[in-house]
Design a protein around this motif. Sequence first.
Motif, mmCIF file in Angstrom:
data_model
loop_
_atom_site.group_PDB
_atom_site.id
_atom_site.type_symbol
_atom_site.label_atom_id
_atom_site.label_comp_id
_atom_site.label_asym_id
_atom_site.label_seq_id
_atom_site.Cartn_x
_atom_site.Cartn_y
_atom_site.Cartn_z
ATOM 1 N N THR A 52 0.805 -1.299 0.182
ATOM 2 C CA THR A 52 -0.103 0.027 0.127
ATOM 3 C C THR A 52 0.962 1.256 -0.024
ATOM 4 N N VAL A 53 0.382 2.347 -0.627
ATOM 5 C CA VAL A 53 0.964 3.515 -0.530
ATOM 6 C C VAL A 53 0.141 4.696 0.080
ATOM 7 N N LYS A 54 0.519 5.172 1.406
ATOM 8 C CA LYS A 54 -0.425 6.203 1.948
ATOM 9 C C LYS A 54 0.183 7.670 1.674
ATOM 10 N N PHE A 55 -0.703 8.269 1.134
ATOM 11 C CA PHE A 55 -0.349 9.647 0.575
ATOM 12 C C PHE A 55 -0.638 10.602 1.789
ATOM 13 N N VAL A 56 0.676 10.909 2.579
ATOM 14 C CA VAL A 56 0.271 12.111 3.779
ATOM 15 C C VAL A 56 0.146 13.361 3.303
ATOM 16 N N LEU A 57 -0.642 14.085 3.799
ATOM 17 C CA LEU A 57 -0.684 15.499 3.494
ATOM 18 C C LEU A 57 0.319 16.297 4.479
ATOM 19 N N VAL A 58 1.281 16.919 4.176
ATOM 20 C CA VAL A 58 2.133 17.525 4.884
ATOM 21 C C VAL A 58 1.773 19.212 5.068
ATOM 22 N N ASP A 59 1.433 19.564 3.861
ATOM 23 C CA ASP A 59 1.100 20.948 3.676
ATOM 24 C C ASP A 59 -0.347 21.138 3.105
ATOM 25 N N PRO A 60 -1.150 22.045 3.215
ATOM 26 C CA PRO A 60 -2.530 21.912 2.758
ATOM 27 C C PRO A 60 -2.599 22.132 1.145
ATOM 28 N N ALA A 61 -3.735 21.971 0.489
ATOM 29 C CA ALA A 61 -4.074 22.222 -0.761
ATOM 30 C C ALA A 61 -3.562 21.176 -1.677
ATOM 31 N N HIS A 62 -3.383 19.938 -1.156
ATOM 32 C CA HIS A 62 -2.719 18.878 -2.241
ATOM 33 C C HIS A 62 -3.722 17.461 -2.139
ATOM 34 N N ASN A 63 -3.797 16.873 -3.175
ATOM 35 C CA ASN A 63 -4.295 15.662 -3.311
ATOM 36 C C ASN A 63 -3.621 14.529 -4.279
ATOM 37 N N SER A 64 -3.975 13.541 -4.483
ATOM 38 C CA SER A 64 -3.289 12.278 -5.141
ATOM 39 C C SER A 64 -4.511 11.691 -6.014
ATOM 40 N N VAL A 65 -4.187 11.701 -7.122
ATOM 41 C CA VAL A 65 -5.050 11.378 -8.398
ATOM 42 C C VAL A 65 -4.355 10.593 -9.250
ATOM 43 N N SER A 66 -4.859 9.412 -9.690
ATOM 44 C CA SER A 66 -4.079 8.397 -10.390
ATOM 45 C C SER A 66 -4.545 8.985 -12.091
ATOM 46 N N VAL A 67 -3.474 8.819 -12.791
ATOM 47 C CA VAL A 67 -3.335 9.180 -14.111
ATOM 48 C C VAL A 67 -3.165 7.950 -15.014
ATOM 49 N N ALA A 68 -2.275 7.084 -14.568
ATOM 50 C CA ALA A 68 -2.323 5.803 -15.328
ATOM 51 C C ALA A 68 -1.910 4.777 -14.378
ATOM 52 N N VAL A 69 -2.725 3.827 -14.494
ATOM 53 C CA VAL A 69 -2.491 2.301 -13.911
ATOM 54 C C VAL A 69 -2.495 1.360 -14.547
#
Length: 147
Positions: A52-69
């Motif tokens: 698993t990969v946990k995308f952790v918010l360090v600073d505000p105004a971010h997200n993670s969205v896949s583009v290719a899988v």
Amino acid sequence: MKLTARLTAGLLAAALSTGAFAAEHIVKMKNSGADGAMVFEPGYLEAEKGDTVKFVLVDPAHNSVSVAVPEGTESWAGEMNKEITVTLGAEGVYVYKCTPHAPLNMAGVIKVGEPVNYDQAKAAVEKLTASAATNKERLTGYFSNVK
């Protein structure tokens, strides 16, 4: 008889616990990092199928969205300002971005096993890079690690 039962139980427990060895990787979503402004750290990651990969918010105004899988796994779209955990369900190359900071080439690459979708991932990297206003070499640099 007791030894056989214990041995069988031990082998069964070992067989069932193989999923317990899946790793959790942390990718930080940051305004500034080692690779410049608006980055995922690390921007390139190698993992195993089932990790698993946990995308952790360090600073505000971010997200993670896949583009290719890779085929056979699910894409993802994390909400703004929220952590998201993604299971890497298939071998291949995963390319992802931060939606509001895509123009700054805030994107990353994950390689899992064999890069079976190399051409699809390369096309996604080229498209993101072509539309980026800055940091054009960053994502192509990450992708150059895919072998």
